[in-house]
Design a protein around this motif. Structure first.
Motif, PDB file in Angstrom:
ATOM      1  N   ARG A  45      -0.586   9.659   0.801  1.00  0.00           N
ATOM      2  CA  ARG A  45      -0.305   9.719  -0.873  1.00  0.00           C
ATOM      3  C   ARG A  45      -1.147  10.371  -1.702  1.00  0.00           C
ATOM      4  O   ARG A  45      -1.130  10.551  -2.905  1.00  0.00           O
ATOM      5  CB  ARG A  45      -0.454   8.171  -1.444  1.00  0.00           C
ATOM      6  CG  ARG A  45       0.670   7.442  -0.701  1.00  0.00           C
ATOM      7  CD  ARG A  45       0.561   5.650  -1.109  1.00  0.00           C
ATOM      8  NE  ARG A  45       0.896   5.728  -2.784  1.00  0.00           N
ATOM      9  CZ  ARG A  45       0.492   4.762  -3.426  1.00  0.00           C
ATOM     10  NH1 ARG A  45       0.165   3.675  -2.869  1.00  0.00           N
ATOM     11  NH2 ARG A  45       0.959   4.604  -4.604  1.00  0.00           N
ATOM     12  N   HIS A  81      -2.994   6.026   2.681  1.00  0.00           N
ATOM     13  CA  HIS A  81      -3.467   6.459   1.270  1.00  0.00           C
ATOM     14  C   HIS A  81      -3.696   7.919   1.503  1.00  0.00           C
ATOM     15  O   HIS A  81      -3.629   8.720   0.562  1.00  0.00           O
ATOM     16  CB  HIS A  81      -4.858   5.761   1.289  1.00  0.00           C
ATOM     17  CG  HIS A  81      -4.759   4.364   0.635  1.00  0.00           C
ATOM     18  ND1 HIS A  81      -4.380   4.128  -0.605  1.00  0.00           N
ATOM     19  CD2 HIS A  81      -4.478   3.175   1.351  1.00  0.00           C
ATOM     20  CE1 HIS A  81      -4.304   2.855  -0.961  1.00  0.00           C
ATOM     21  NE2 HIS A  81      -4.446   2.177   0.314  1.00  0.00           N
ATOM     22  N   PRO A 138      -8.941   5.978   0.162  1.00  0.00           N
ATOM     23  CA  PRO A 138      -8.693   5.047   1.006  1.00  0.00           C
ATOM     24  C   PRO A 138      -9.363   3.628   0.740  1.00  0.00           C
ATOM     25  O   PRO A 138     -10.339   3.731  -0.306  1.00  0.00           O
ATOM     26  CB  PRO A 138      -9.319   5.634   2.328  1.00  0.00           C
ATOM     27  CG  PRO A 138     -10.378   6.445   1.734  1.00  0.00           C
ATOM     28  CD  PRO A 138      -9.559   7.157   0.394  1.00  0.00           C
ATOM     29  N   THR A 156      -4.593   9.332  -2.495  1.00  0.00           N
ATOM     30  CA  THR A 156      -5.054   8.401  -3.118  1.00  0.00           C
ATOM     31  C   THR A 156      -6.427   7.703  -2.310  1.00  0.00           C
ATOM     32  O   THR A 156      -6.314   8.055  -1.198  1.00  0.00           O
ATOM     33  CB  THR A 156      -4.347   6.901  -3.474  1.00  0.00           C
ATOM     34  OG1 THR A 156      -4.061   6.176  -2.158  1.00  0.00           O
ATOM     35  CG2 THR A 156      -3.253   7.276  -4.396  1.00  0.00           C
ATOM     36  N   ALA A 197       0.788  -1.206   0.034  1.00  0.00           N
ATOM     37  CA  ALA A 197       0.055   0.079  -0.097  1.00  0.00           C
ATOM     38  C   ALA A 197       0.965   1.465  -0.047  1.00  0.00           C
ATOM     39  O   ALA A 197       0.658   2.171  -0.486  1.00  0.00           O
ATOM     40  CB  ALA A 197      -0.898  -0.215   1.314  1.00  0.00           C
ATOM     41  N   SER A 198       2.222   1.193   0.467  1.00  0.00           N
ATOM     42  CA  SER A 198       2.827   2.315   0.775  1.00  0.00           C
ATOM     43  C   SER A 198       3.812   2.613  -0.517  1.00  0.00           C
ATOM     44  O   SER A 198       4.909   3.130  -0.525  1.00  0.00           O
ATOM     45  CB  SER A 198       3.525   2.457   2.044  1.00  0.00           C
ATOM     46  OG  SER A 198       4.509   1.066   2.113  1.00  0.00           O
ATOM     47  N   THR A 258      -5.335   3.697   6.125  1.00  0.00           N
ATOM     48  CA  THR A 258      -6.298   4.899   5.880  1.00  0.00           C
ATOM     49  C   THR A 258      -5.254   6.025   5.913  1.00  0.00           C
ATOM     50  O   THR A 258      -5.152   7.111   4.924  1.00  0.00           O
ATOM     51  CB  THR A 258      -7.256   5.285   6.817  1.00  0.00           C
ATOM     52  OG1 THR A 258      -8.397   3.951   6.624  1.00  0.00           O
ATOM     53  CG2 THR A 258      -7.777   6.428   6.697  1.00  0.00           C
TER      54      THR A 258
END
Length: 482
Positions: A475, A472, A479, A477, A429-430, A469
């Motif tokens: 970033r 995101h 969640p 983007t 995710a990161s 959460t």
């Protein structure tokens, strides 16, 4: 019993003489001892008359791991004897009264004073403090682990030591030495004195925000970089080996890479690994708006460095802002930078020749802006690229950051992180994030939980959903959907 949670440090728990012992990341402790001596005992309360116990392991000698314990007792013999003499010499307020009663033939008081003396003598024998200089060294052994610890005495201090070949040392040796130390404590304080007590074997956790205390063990996701820095640290910690072979340790290190990848943190970790003072030179300390001021500043910085007599790491952070585009342009600003770069070259040469105690580290986000002649071999022998972390590295960074937070903040009854964390999924995710970005995502979640707590709301531990959460949001983007 062991705790193998991916986000919590591996802990082995065992009992001895009624005491519970938690060994935290024992394998990591033994590995770290190859570079620096490691103090093993965290906060502990000892039974009287034991005041404190210093427990450490040192593997920096190259061939052996040396386990050492110092058991310090309260009220050493000299102090106790002085107090007893004080009673008879009227130093203690009770002395005159006792002396008058004894002179008057009071047998009860006489027996009482004699009894105090006999009890003190017995205590000296029990504690092993009687005629300390005349006693032969003792021996404690653990046959299962195959170790023997010599026991020596110096006044109120008992010292245990055992040596294990570096290639053979393991967690079982550490466990056995801890047990021998507890046996020695129980021999002083009594067989039941340890019952109900708890001891933690492991290094005190450092608060992740306190970068001054960062070590290479705390760095996640940069295995190759950390390995190279450990080699540099070893060369500084063993000057005798360098001298024997006529080797010159690297004294110039350039670290380059994108912003937020941890170059400054790595510099601090290297200084701590060496045991060196850390001196950060910032751009305003050098660049001066007045003609000739920058040149004078750089000369003074290196003049001071040549006088350092203890290992010192000098960090020139954002190096390109000091000497960028050296040799380019003909305006006054470019000429000033050229002059600073020229003086830096000569001062660096002189420093390497005159003071082997100093290592100069320069970091930059833009290596192409630095003149190659300035960072050539001989000045900067080691050049390390510090890249953005990949998926696996990001998961490792998260693991070490979360473990650090758990060690620093979790207490009995307070759980900071939930058990549903999936580090691999968080690493995915990161994507594209640096270590600094991951640290910021954690900070945001911590702040949210703290604010809920401050308002009196029911607060649950930080979960996988909370972290996803925050990642995101950082970033930009959407969640994840539940």
């Amino acid at each position: 019993m062991t705790d193998a949670s991916p986000t919590r440090p591996h802990t082995e728990t065992f009992e001895h003489a009624g005491a519970t012992v938690d060994m935290v990341d024992a394998g990591t402790l033994l590995a770290a001892a190859r570079v620096n001596r490691v103090d093993l005992l965290q906060r502990a309360v000892w039974p009287s008359p034991v005041q404190r116990v210093d427990l450490s392991v040192d593997g920096t000698g190259g061939t052996e791991h040396v386990f050492t314990a110092r058991i310090v007792t309260l009220d050493p013999p000299a102090a106790t004897k002085e107090k007893m003499r004080g009673i008879m010499l009227d130093i203690d307020p009770l002395g005159p009264l006792l002396a008058r009663r004894i002179a008057a033939g009071d047998q009860v008081v006489t027996r009482l004073v004699d009894g105090v003396g006999s009890a003190a003598a017995a205590a000296y024998r029990t504690l092993g403090l009687e005629k300390p200089d005349d006693r032969e060294p003792g021996l404690l052994a653990d046959a299962a682990a195959g170790i023997e610890a010599t026991v020596t005495h110096d006044g109120g201090v008992a010292r245990l030591e055992t040596r294990v070949p570096r290639d053979a040392v393991g967690v079982a040796h550490l466990r056995a030495f801890v047990i021998l130390t507890l046996q020695a404590v129980a021999g002083i304080a009594g067989p039941q004195s340890l019952a109900g007590r708890r001891f933690v074997i492991g290094r005190l956790p450092a608060t992740p925000a306190a970068t001054q205390s960062v070590t290479l063990d705390m760095v996640g996701g940069l295995a190759d970089v950390v390995a190279e820095l450990r080699q540099i640290a070893v060369s500084f910690r063993h000057p005798e080996a360098m001298a024997r072979w006529g080797a010159r340790r690297p004294q110039g290190l350039l670290m380059y890479g994108p912003p937020g990848t941890g170059k400054t943190m790595l510099s601090r970790a290297l200084a701590n690994e060496i045991g060196a003072e850390f001196r950060e030179i910032r751009t305003p300390e050098i660049l001066d708006k007045y003609l000739g001021g920058s040149e004078r500043n750089i000369k003074q910085i290196f003049r001071d460095a040549r006088r350092y007599r203890t290992p010192t790491l000098m960090l020139f952070d954002e190096f390109d802002s000091i000497v960028s585009y050296a040799g380019a342009g003909g305006d006054a600003a470019s000429q000033a930078l050229n002059a600073v770069a020229g003086i830096f070259k000569q001062e660096m040469n002189d420093l390497i020749e005159e003071n082997p105690n100093v290592i100069v580290v320069a970091t930059t986000n833009f290596p192409h802006r630095v003149d190659e002649s300035l960072i050539r071999s001989g000045r900067f022998d080691v050049k390390i690229s510090v890249p953005k972390p990949d998926e696996t590295s990001r998961a490792e960074i998260l693991r070490k950051m979360i473990r650090g937070l758990i060690g620093a903040h979790e207490t009995p009854g307070f759980r900071m992180f939930a058990d549903d964390l999936d580090l691999a999924a968080l690493g995915v995710a990161s994507t594209g994030m640096t270590g600094a970005d991951i640290k910021e995502a954690l900070r945001r979640v911590q702040l949210t939980k703290a604010m809920q707590d401050a308002r009196g709301a029911a607060v649950t531990p930080i979960s996988q959903s909370d972290l996803l959460t925050a990642i995101h949001n950082l970033r930009g983007t959407p969640p994840p959907t539940p």
